[in-house]
Design an enzyme around this catalytic site. Structure first.
Site, PDB file in Angstrom:
ATOM      1  N   TRP A   1       0.836  -1.209   0.000  1.00 30.89           N
ATOM      2  CA  TRP A   1       0.000   0.000   0.000  1.00 30.89           C
ATOM      3  C   TRP A   1       0.870   1.258   0.000  1.00 30.89           C
ATOM      4  CZ3 TRP A   1      -0.437   4.163   3.332  1.00 30.89           C
ATOM      5  CH2 TRP A   1      -1.535   4.996   3.145  1.00 30.89           C
ATOM      6  N   HIS A   2       1.995   1.180   0.693  1.00 31.14           N
ATOM      7  CA  HIS A   2       2.859   2.358   0.790  1.00 31.14           C
ATOM      8  C   HIS A   2       3.599   2.665  -0.499  1.00 31.14           C
ATOM      9  CE1 HIS A   2       2.150   2.083   5.140  1.00 31.14           C
ATOM     10  NE2 HIS A   2       2.568   3.334   5.188  1.00 31.14           N
ATOM     11  N   GLY A   3       3.731   1.700  -1.386  1.00 33.98           N
ATOM     12  CA  GLY A   3       4.394   2.009  -2.647  1.00 33.98           C
ATOM     13  C   GLY A   3       4.747   0.778  -3.454  1.00 33.98           C
TER      14      GLY A   3
ATOM     15  N   PHE B   1       2.000   8.384  -1.456  1.00 33.10           N
ATOM     16  CA  PHE B   1       1.327   7.118  -1.269  1.00 33.10           C
ATOM     17  C   PHE B   1      -0.128   7.184  -1.702  1.00 33.10           C
ATOM     18  CE2 PHE B   1       4.449   7.284   2.385  1.00 33.10           C
ATOM     19  CZ  PHE B   1       5.439   6.672   1.660  1.00 33.10           C
TER      20      PHE B   1
END
Length: 468
Positions: free
Chosen positions: A319-321, A468
């Site tokens: 989810w963060h990248g 993000f």
């Protein structure tokens, strides 16, 4: 447009607030919606079409689920269809290039795709829409029939581009029935200014230290300088993101809304389990409610619990990248949490607090190295330097220079990451009683003036979580 910009603070926000309070109550959500669309379109006007289409799909999908709520097969089909659309949009913009390039490396081909600009806040508003459509399907909430109100909820500019993730069930009553007041507005202004100070005075200056260190070749790093750099980033990311959350909560208060807290002094934690209860609370709650629990949580035996734990943390990292570093960062914490649950839970409660606190901070700092270095190889090299497993010198003149020049901001960051300032402030308030309002107003005004002075000449003013 970002909250910590002069145009937002002194032009956009005052105009929106005036328009909001001049307008009749029935039009106030419309004002919020229009302001939010302008806010979003300011940086990337082309993606305004994407968010509007996404809103319409989820709005209509929720109504269709409600129509067929007693027909399990139809409602499930509609729910899964909307869910796949939401995830597919997020995947295309955020992970498509990463997936193709990763596939190419596996099969030995140099596959390249055209870089597509990531729509601001797509991870946040997609998760909000997924939680909304899920709650409608699971009968936790009724669908919002007013399109303006629903669109205002999704696009609400205080939390649109970097959270916190506001679930529909937490805010649906406020969309149609909220009470604005001078007291709440004042609290909102105070909270916004505190967040602004965290971001501009602390996070930006700490970020400059980390930027200096990151630009150096690994061979030029001393052990002490490596620690100074990552400690600066550890504080930067906290004040950057918690500052944004404070500003978002403050802005919401100004418009009569109440958002849940998103940070609770995470760096005072005595375990990683506690740390993740205090850090980015809205994201942790989202993963727990919409992934961990639906998969069975911890109620189907140890093996299923471990599986669910690693699915959640793999997803958290992703989810963060779109990067193997983020995936590794997520799985790293998944492993640590597994070890804590199985082996360390009782031990961490028995040992002196100072040791459990040091343990937690070291684990978190290692995690931030993985999080913010370019590749896993870079992360490994940096960690080797930090812990003395390289030939780098222990301390040099550059590390002494950077530490001396930035000692005050580092010390201030360390102090403000604890409850010490809050405890002192509360004691002063108790001593002053009714007269504390003048002290608070003076402090807030001083923070605003200093922050504005920084912004006038600022060349470094990013929001880390915008990516993000």
């Amino acid at each position: 447009m970002v909250f910590s910009s002069l145009i937002f603070i002194f032009i956009f926000l005052p105009l929106v607030l005036i328009s909001y309070y001049v307008a009749p109550k029935r039009l106030r959500n419309t004002i919020i919606l229009l302001a939010s669309l302008i806010f979003y379109a300011w940086g990337e006007p082309i993606y305004i079409v994407l968010i509007i289409i996404s809103i319409l799909i989820n709005y209509l999908g929720a109504l269709l689920i409600r129509v067929h709520i007693n027909n399990k097969e139809k409602s499930k089909f509609i729910f899964i269809t909307i869910l796949l659309i939401d995830i597919s949009i997020l995947f295309f913009f955020k992970y498509y290039g990463f997936a193709i390039e990763s596939l190419g490396s596996i099969i030995g081909l140099d596959l390249k795709v055209k870089t597509i600009a990531l729509p601001l806040g797509i991870s946040f508003y997609t998760f909000q829409q997924i939680s909304y459509i899920s709650d409608i399907y699971m009968k936790k909430a009724k669908p919002q029939r007013n399109l303006i109100d629903f669109a205002a909820y999704i696009t609400m500019f205080p939390q649109l581009v970097a959270g916190p993730i506001v679930k529909y069930t937490d805010i649906h009553k406020q969309l149609s029935n909220r009470k604005e007041s001078i007291n709440k507005f004042g609290k909102g202004v105070q909270r916004f200014i505190i967040g602004l100070g965290k971001k501009v005075i602390l996070a930006n200056n700490l970020g400059l230290i980390w930027s200096q260190v990151k630009e150096l070749n690994s061979s030029d790093l001393s052990v002490i300088l490596a620690w100074i750099g990552i400690i600066a980033f550890t504080l930067q990311i906290y004040f950057d993101f918690s500052g944004y959350s404070d500003m978002a909560i403050g802005l919401a208060n100004m418009f009569g809304f109440d958002f849940l807290e998103n940070f609770d002094y995470p760096y005072i934690s005595k375990s990683i389990t506690e740390f993740w209860r205090r850090w980015h609370i809205s994201l942790g709650g989202w993963f727990r409610e919409y992934i961990y629990i639906p998969l069975g949580g911890n109620k189907k035996g140890t093996i299923i619990q471990v599986r669910n734990l690693f699915i959640v943390w793999f997803t958290t990292g992703l989810w963060h990248g779109a990067s193997f570093n983020f995936i590794a960062w997520g799985l790293y914490f998944g492993v640590i949490l597994f070890i804590e649950k199985i082996y360390l839970k009782d031990l961490l409660k028995k040992i002196p607090s100072i040791f459990s606190h040091i343990y937690t901070l070291i684990i978190v700092i290692i995690g931030w190295v993985i999080f913010d270095t370019t590749t896993l190889s870079d992360a490994g090299n940096y960690l080797k330097i930090m812990f003395g497993f390289s030939n780098n010198i222990f301390i040099d003149n550059l590390s002494k220079y950077i530490l001396t020049n930035n000692f005050i901001i580092l010390l201030l960051g360390l102090i403000c990451s604890t409850k010490l300032i809050k405890i002192c402030t509360n004691k002063i308030k108790s001593a002053l009683k009714e007269n504390d309002i003048f002290l608070i107003a003076t402090i807030n005004l001083l923070i605003l003036i200093i922050s504005t002075a920084y912004l006038v000449g600022a060349s470094y003013n990013p929001f880390l979580y915008f990516r993000f």
